[in-house]
Write a protein that holds these residues in place. Sequence first.
Motif, PDB file in Angstrom:
ATOM      1  N   ARG A 292       4.732   2.115  11.273  1.00 46.52           N
ATOM      2  CA  ARG A 292       5.026   1.490   9.976  1.00 46.52           C
ATOM      3  C   ARG A 292       6.445   0.926   9.965  1.00 46.52           C
ATOM      4  O   ARG A 292       6.698  -0.144   9.389  1.00 46.52           O
ATOM      5  N   ARG A 334      -0.294   6.790   6.130  1.00 49.59           N
ATOM      6  CA  ARG A 334       1.032   6.361   6.596  1.00 49.59           C
ATOM      7  C   ARG A 334       1.076   4.861   6.892  1.00 49.59           C
ATOM      8  O   ARG A 334       1.957   4.394   7.598  1.00 49.59           O
ATOM      9  N   GLY A 335       0.124   4.110   6.340  1.00 51.15           N
ATOM     10  CA  GLY A 335       0.262   2.659   6.317  1.00 51.15           C
ATOM     11  C   GLY A 335      -0.797   1.834   6.999  1.00 51.15           C
ATOM     12  O   GLY A 335      -0.769   0.603   6.898  1.00 51.15           O
ATOM     13  N   THR A 388      -1.328  -1.641  -0.280  1.00 44.96           N
ATOM     14  CA  THR A 388      -0.239  -0.855  -0.849  1.00 44.96           C
ATOM     15  C   THR A 388       0.684  -0.374   0.277  1.00 44.96           C
ATOM     16  O   THR A 388       0.331  -0.444   1.453  1.00 44.96           O
ATOM     17  N   GLU A 389       1.862   0.113  -0.093  1.00 47.43           N
ATOM     18  CA  GLU A 389       2.844   0.546   0.901  1.00 47.43           C
ATOM     19  C   GLU A 389       3.217   1.999   0.685  1.00 47.43           C
ATOM     20  O   GLU A 389       3.089   2.535  -0.421  1.00 47.43           O
ATOM     21  N   VAL A 390       3.681   2.623   1.739  1.00 45.73           N
ATOM     22  CA  VAL A 390       4.011   4.047   1.721  1.00 45.73           C
ATOM     23  C   VAL A 390       5.341   4.266   0.999  1.00 45.73           C
ATOM     24  O   VAL A 390       6.304   3.535   1.211  1.00 45.73           O
ATOM     25  N   ARG A 601       0.942   6.225  -1.290  1.00 47.20           N
ATOM     26  CA  ARG A 601       1.024   4.775  -1.136  1.00 47.20           C
ATOM     27  C   ARG A 601       0.944   4.158  -2.525  1.00 47.20           C
ATOM     28  O   ARG A 601       0.205   4.640  -3.390  1.00 47.20           O
TER      29      ARG A 601
END
Length: 653
Positions: A292, A334-335, A388-390, A601
């Motif tokens: 990531r 985790r992404g 979406t992002e972590v 996330r």
Amino acid sequence: MPLPGVSLGCDYNPEQWSPDVWREDAALMRQAGVGLVAVNIFGWSNLEPSPGRYRFDDLDQVVELMHANGIKINLGTGTSSPPPWLTTLHPEMLPVAADGTTRYPGGRQGFCPSSPVYRERALALVEKVADRYGKHPAIALWHVSNEIGCHNALCYCETSTEAFREWLRARYHKIETLNEAWGTSFWSQRYGAWDEIRTPRLTLSFRNPGQLIDFQRFSSDNLLDHYRAEAAILRRHSDVPVTTNFMVTAHIRNQDYWTWAPEMDVVANDHYLDNRLGEPAAELSFAADLTRGLAGGRPWMLMEQSTGAVNWQPHNLTKAPGEMIRNSLTHVARGADSICFFQWRASAQGAEKFHSALLPHAGTDSTGFREVLKLSETLQRIGEVAGTEVESDVALLFSWESWWAAEGEARPSQAVTYLDQVHGAHRALREQGVTVDVIAPGTDLSRYKLVVVPCLYLISDADAQLITDYVAAGGRLVVTFFSGIVDERDRVRLGGYPGAFRDVLGVRSEEFAPLKPGTTVTLSNGQSATLWTERLQATTATTIATYDDGPMAGLPAITRNQHGAGTAWYIATNADMSDLLKEAAEVSGRQTDKNVEIVRRSGGGRSYLFVINHSTDPVEFPATGHDLVTGQPVTGALRVEGGGVAVVREEAS
């Protein structure tokens, strides 16, 4: 990403099977929810069976079959392993090991990366493949080569020697500058001309450390240059994204992926659970966080993993029921927005015939295939997570260059290895429920409340200054031993250790005092420590713990320093970091059992809580929302059974 949602994919090697099997496979892939297949990964000898004679009939059929079944293609360029006719005609392109011996055909990646013959023939193949399929609607992604540099990253042949010299000329311009960078006054190694320099084959004594690290840099750059050449051809013929599969794992270290990642349209990684490690699941989490980081915090794809056992470890352990799903959702948490496997159908022949697959040797009436169907259903249920992002406000600095240099031939202790120290720091944070961004030295640190620097032996003055400035502005920093020792030339910073970090840490060390393996010292805080001590004095720092015994009894082992508006801790030995990191990260208490991962996330007004329970006991965690995995509402508390997973769409507070 090549597909919407959280997609399921796999490698497919149709050249190993008959057309009847292709049709069966396409139907089963559709049943299993496979949306993306990587083909033509090792297709060179099929596409070009003899020099200049190309044959695309089989690949045409496979591409059309996948297209007809609504399955998108991750199309390989086929250049990862040259065909036997090429190395027969040009044996000079075979790779040479550090001992000067030639490695012969019969495996894979049997070529010198610097070979102009390989480059010419490989790019000719890419031109043909790109021209033929560049506009095909089934192609969703281009896959350059495969696991580049996995086996042949370091070649020591005469062709590589010439290429290394050219790289050095471009880097240093003058031979005098190279001599200074490598410290060639030592052992009468001073060079008078470029043609005196060779690749660093094995010698009777230790080799020059500056030469070794530059050879690593050259080798990484050399492979990247070939990636760029293939990608340029693909982009002339197609607007489909281009990538290759990284190998962010515990046992591959030859590419500096911080320099590679900007060249990728999509960052992709291969990861296999490594049962040679003490805690394989913890290493998986680290690898996902590092991938990531390479993706700049954006979603990435898992190009390969295994459903069960691999074939290349000394003991190839299968996965327990539910483990494959937990592994997969750890990557998603985790992404990762795409989960792919090697491979679709387990091979009946060849070196990887005992490597697990989505469709095992036992066929569809098997526990393995039923678990694949369950994973597919789970990925479809959580598809809205994609994009979406972590969430993370803690960073860990990681450097391939420091890894190379810290594990040089002549170092204070062969028992101290870079990756063990990095994994230890990451694991301690993970066990506190802290999600970590793994980032490169030189990255902007301003948004992080804590930065952890484990065993960062090599760092430039500029990157070290960014860390010092971060603390002065109010940041929190934890540095572990054997950090800041040398600059980018592997030249020791004089005046005392830890070199670049002396001022920000408020300490000065006169001497390393490594411990023999198996030796333990006791600290004044009740902890025990191994591997390392040093003759440390606190200049402006406060001592948190001292050595009760051992060669440095009574001296500081752990310190804390106020620097500007921030705080910096130094851990001068190999001790449990959990409590200190808990304090530094301001974690009020462990969120749950250390074998349970908690990751969030978020994006676009949405927030998703991932709970992955690697333990055998049920756990509860405060949450309110909707569990996408079970389809059930969650009110106040989430219960996840032993070995289970949950993904909760959280309600806005």
